[in-house]
Design a protein around this motif. Sequence first.
Motif, PDB file in Angstrom:
ATOM      1  N   TYR A 124       1.307  10.035 -71.074  1.00 39.32           N
ATOM      2  CA  TYR A 124       0.640   9.248 -72.181  1.00 39.32           C
ATOM      3  C   TYR A 124       1.735   8.973 -73.210  1.00 39.32           C
ATOM      4  O   TYR A 124       2.156   9.846 -73.900  1.00 39.32           O
ATOM      5  CB  TYR A 124      -0.616   9.769 -72.913  1.00 39.32           C
ATOM      6  N   GLY A 125       2.480   7.858 -72.973  1.00 35.61           N
ATOM      7  CA  GLY A 125       3.699   7.654 -73.810  1.00 35.61           C
ATOM      8  C   GLY A 125       4.618   8.668 -73.368  1.00 35.61           C
ATOM      9  O   GLY A 125       5.073   8.758 -72.238  1.00 35.61           O
ATOM     10  N   GLN A 126       5.173   9.466 -74.378  1.00 40.28           N
ATOM     11  CA  GLN A 126       6.358  10.481 -74.210  1.00 40.28           C
ATOM     12  C   GLN A 126       5.632  11.715 -73.695  1.00 40.28           C
ATOM     13  O   GLN A 126       6.213  12.775 -73.589  1.00 40.28           O
ATOM     14  CB  GLN A 126       7.143  10.605 -75.498  1.00 40.28           C
ATOM     15  N   VAL A 127       4.476  11.962 -73.582  1.00 44.90           N
ATOM     16  CA  VAL A 127       3.806  13.016 -73.397  1.00 44.90           C
ATOM     17  C   VAL A 127       3.424  13.240 -71.981  1.00 44.90           C
ATOM     18  O   VAL A 127       2.779  12.370 -71.436  1.00 44.90           O
ATOM     19  CB  VAL A 127       2.457  13.350 -74.312  1.00 44.90           C
ATOM     20  N   THR A 128       3.879  14.425 -71.398  1.00 46.98           N
ATOM     21  CA  THR A 128       3.578  14.597 -69.952  1.00 46.98           C
ATOM     22  C   THR A 128       2.249  15.474 -69.860  1.00 46.98           C
ATOM     23  O   THR A 128       2.330  16.565 -70.097  1.00 46.98           O
ATOM     24  CB  THR A 128       4.809  15.118 -69.268  1.00 46.98           C
ATOM     25  N   ALA A 129       1.082  14.928 -69.550  1.00 42.50           N
ATOM     26  CA  ALA A 129      -0.087  15.565 -69.571  1.00 42.50           C
ATOM     27  C   ALA A 129      -0.302  16.355 -68.215  1.00 42.50           C
ATOM     28  O   ALA A 129      -0.906  17.489 -68.167  1.00 42.50           O
ATOM     29  CB  ALA A 129      -1.476  14.677 -69.831  1.00 42.50           C
ATOM     30  N   VAL A 130       0.184  15.858 -67.023  1.00 42.66           N
ATOM     31  CA  VAL A 130       0.183  16.452 -65.785  1.00 42.66           C
ATOM     32  C   VAL A 130       1.527  16.451 -65.216  1.00 42.66           C
ATOM     33  O   VAL A 130       2.075  15.201 -65.023  1.00 42.66           O
ATOM     34  CB  VAL A 130      -0.909  15.740 -65.071  1.00 42.66           C
ATOM     35  N   ASP A 131       1.954  17.494 -64.741  1.00 43.09           N
ATOM     36  CA  ASP A 131       3.324  17.578 -64.596  1.00 43.09           C
ATOM     37  C   ASP A 131       3.626  18.306 -63.252  1.00 43.09           C
ATOM     38  O   ASP A 131       3.789  19.529 -62.967  1.00 43.09           O
ATOM     39  CB  ASP A 131       4.106  18.460 -65.635  1.00 43.09           C
ATOM     40  N   GLY A 132       3.525  17.517 -61.961  1.00 43.68           N
ATOM     41  CA  GLY A 132       3.853  17.871 -60.637  1.00 43.68           C
ATOM     42  C   GLY A 132       2.682  18.719 -60.139  1.00 43.68           C
ATOM     43  O   GLY A 132       2.896  19.716 -59.392  1.00 43.68           O
ATOM     44  N   VAL A 133       1.473  18.457 -60.279  1.00 44.16           N
ATOM     45  CA  VAL A 133       0.367  19.440 -59.673  1.00 44.16           C
ATOM     46  C   VAL A 133      -0.110  19.072 -58.315  1.00 44.16           C
ATOM     47  O   VAL A 133      -0.149  17.772 -58.120  1.00 44.16           O
ATOM     48  CB  VAL A 133      -0.969  18.950 -60.787  1.00 44.16           C
ATOM     49  N   SER A 134      -0.420  19.707 -57.531  1.00 45.42           N
ATOM     50  CA  SER A 134      -0.608  19.628 -56.232  1.00 45.42           C
ATOM     51  C   SER A 134      -1.694  20.756 -55.800  1.00 45.42           C
ATOM     52  O   SER A 134      -1.838  21.889 -56.167  1.00 45.42           O
ATOM     53  CB  SER A 134       0.752  19.949 -55.287  1.00 45.42           C
ATOM     54  N   PHE A 135      -2.554  20.134 -54.956  1.00 42.00           N
ATOM     55  CA  PHE A 135      -3.620  21.316 -54.413  1.00 42.00           C
ATOM     56  C   PHE A 135      -4.454  20.136 -53.112  1.00 42.00           C
ATOM     57  O   PHE A 135      -4.014  18.947 -53.082  1.00 42.00           O
ATOM     58  CB  PHE A 135      -4.746  21.288 -55.450  1.00 42.00           C
ATOM     59  N   SER A 136      -5.242  20.881 -52.570  1.00 42.00           N
ATOM     60  CA  SER A 136      -6.049  20.095 -51.513  1.00 42.00           C
ATOM     61  C   SER A 136      -7.524  20.893 -51.804  1.00 42.00           C
ATOM     62  O   SER A 136      -7.696  22.052 -52.299  1.00 42.00           O
ATOM     63  CB  SER A 136      -5.524  20.250 -50.106  1.00 42.00           C
ATOM     64  N   LEU A 137      -8.484  20.170 -51.157  1.00 40.37           N
ATOM     65  CA  LEU A 137      -9.788  20.543 -51.111  1.00 40.37           C
ATOM     66  C   LEU A 137     -10.415  19.960 -49.843  1.00 40.37           C
ATOM     67  O   LEU A 137     -10.323  18.965 -49.593  1.00 40.37           O
ATOM     68  CB  LEU A 137     -10.553  19.824 -52.421  1.00 40.37           C
ATOM     69  N   ALA A 138     -11.315  20.842 -49.243  1.00 37.93           N
ATOM     70  CA  ALA A 138     -12.080  20.737 -48.149  1.00 37.93           C
ATOM     71  C   ALA A 138     -13.525  20.315 -48.132  1.00 37.93           C
ATOM     72  O   ALA A 138     -13.901  20.570 -49.371  1.00 37.93           O
ATOM     73  CB  ALA A 138     -11.851  21.994 -47.133  1.00 37.93           C
ATOM     74  N   ALA A 139     -14.076  19.657 -47.364  1.00 40.52           N
ATOM     75  CA  ALA A 139     -15.408  19.161 -47.497  1.00 40.52           C
ATOM     76  C   ALA A 139     -15.935  20.579 -47.509  1.00 40.52           C
ATOM     77  O   ALA A 139     -15.852  21.554 -46.906  1.00 40.52           O
ATOM     78  CB  ALA A 139     -15.905  18.379 -46.318  1.00 40.52           C
ATOM     79  N   GLY A 140     -17.251  20.570 -48.547  1.00 43.92           N
ATOM     80  CA  GLY A 140     -18.049  21.799 -48.366  1.00 43.92           C
ATOM     81  C   GLY A 140     -17.317  23.033 -49.494  1.00 43.92           C
ATOM     82  O   GLY A 140     -18.016  23.884 -49.409  1.00 43.92           O
ATOM     83  N   GLU A 141     -16.326  22.645 -49.960  1.00 41.54           N
ATOM     84  CA  GLU A 141     -15.437  23.537 -50.767  1.00 41.54           C
ATOM     85  C   GLU A 141     -15.688  23.264 -52.302  1.00 41.54           C
ATOM     86  O   GLU A 141     -15.571  22.245 -52.476  1.00 41.54           O
ATOM     87  CB  GLU A 141     -13.996  23.730 -50.333  1.00 41.54           C
ATOM     88  N   THR A 142     -15.598  24.475 -53.208  1.00 38.85           N
ATOM     89  CA  THR A 142     -15.327  23.972 -54.611  1.00 38.85           C
ATOM     90  C   THR A 142     -14.232  24.559 -55.005  1.00 38.85           C
ATOM     91  O   THR A 142     -13.865  25.813 -54.912  1.00 38.85           O
ATOM     92  CB  THR A 142     -16.677  24.958 -55.336  1.00 38.85           C
ATOM     93  N   LEU A 143     -13.218  23.841 -55.685  1.00 30.50           N
ATOM     94  CA  LEU A 143     -12.347  24.091 -56.031  1.00 30.50           C
ATOM     95  C   LEU A 143     -12.049  24.094 -57.655  1.00 30.50           C
ATOM     96  O   LEU A 143     -12.424  22.850 -58.171  1.00 30.50           O
ATOM     97  CB  LEU A 143     -10.933  23.388 -55.565  1.00 30.50           C
ATOM     98  N   ALA A 144     -11.784  25.085 -58.340  1.00 30.42           N
ATOM     99  CA  ALA A 144     -12.014  24.882 -59.760  1.00 30.42           C
ATOM    100  C   ALA A 144     -10.659  24.940 -60.275  1.00 30.42           C
ATOM    101  O   ALA A 144      -9.436  25.568 -59.780  1.00 30.42           O
ATOM    102  CB  ALA A 144     -12.474  26.048 -60.397  1.00 30.42           C
TER     103      ALA A 144
END
Length: 226
Positions: free
Chosen positions: A15-35
């Motif tokens: 957002y402008g000069q602010v990096t709110a999310v910086d290189g985030v990686s993850f995966s999620l399977a069907a039927g799974e809850t990832l928090a």
Amino acid sequence: MSDPLLDVRDLVVRYGQVTAVDGVSFSLAAGETLALNGPSGCGKSSTALAVLQLRRPDSGEVRFEGRELTTLPEPELRPLRPRMQPVFQDPYGSLSPRHRIRDAIAEPLKVQGRWDPEKGPARVAELLDRVGLDPAYGDRRPHELSGGQCQRAGIARALASDPRLLVLDEPVSSLDPSVRAGVLNLLADLQDDLGLGYLFICHDRAVVRHVADRVIEMREGRVTSG
């Protein structure tokens, strides 16, 4: 192993000069809850918006059911949107105060061109029943429901599109403690019945421990563990 339902790689949101999310990686399977867990301002909700393509990321990949979303033009993305549905923190703010609950639930079907005037009302009644509400509540407006009832109606609205993924952004944080367990149990039952994948945004560790199969901790836009 089968391909993940959702696969996020090196996601960046600025957002402008602010990096709110910086290189985030993850995966999620069907039927799974990832928090996604972390304090306010750590980038959880910005990650959720980018997953849903409600805010296009500045870089990175979001693959849903094997399709890379970030490069799709809106006309190609639009048919996929019903399969990824949000449930927001504020149950009253997510539903129009002017519309009856039955109309709010029917709206996604009408927007998607899937509304059947003959079978549609029965589908709305079925969805209300599925989330534990008397179908007669369809005649009410949001302010005539309790917070828990209104959130259940919001979940019914999300289910109307037959999604594969629900992005749940603090779905119980605004509810009284006495009704949180009922909504969380509903979400667990729906997941068991429908095989839904849940991306569960939450800052409450007790809730996360109760609902999540896996937990990713975020701080200052980055994944710190998980």
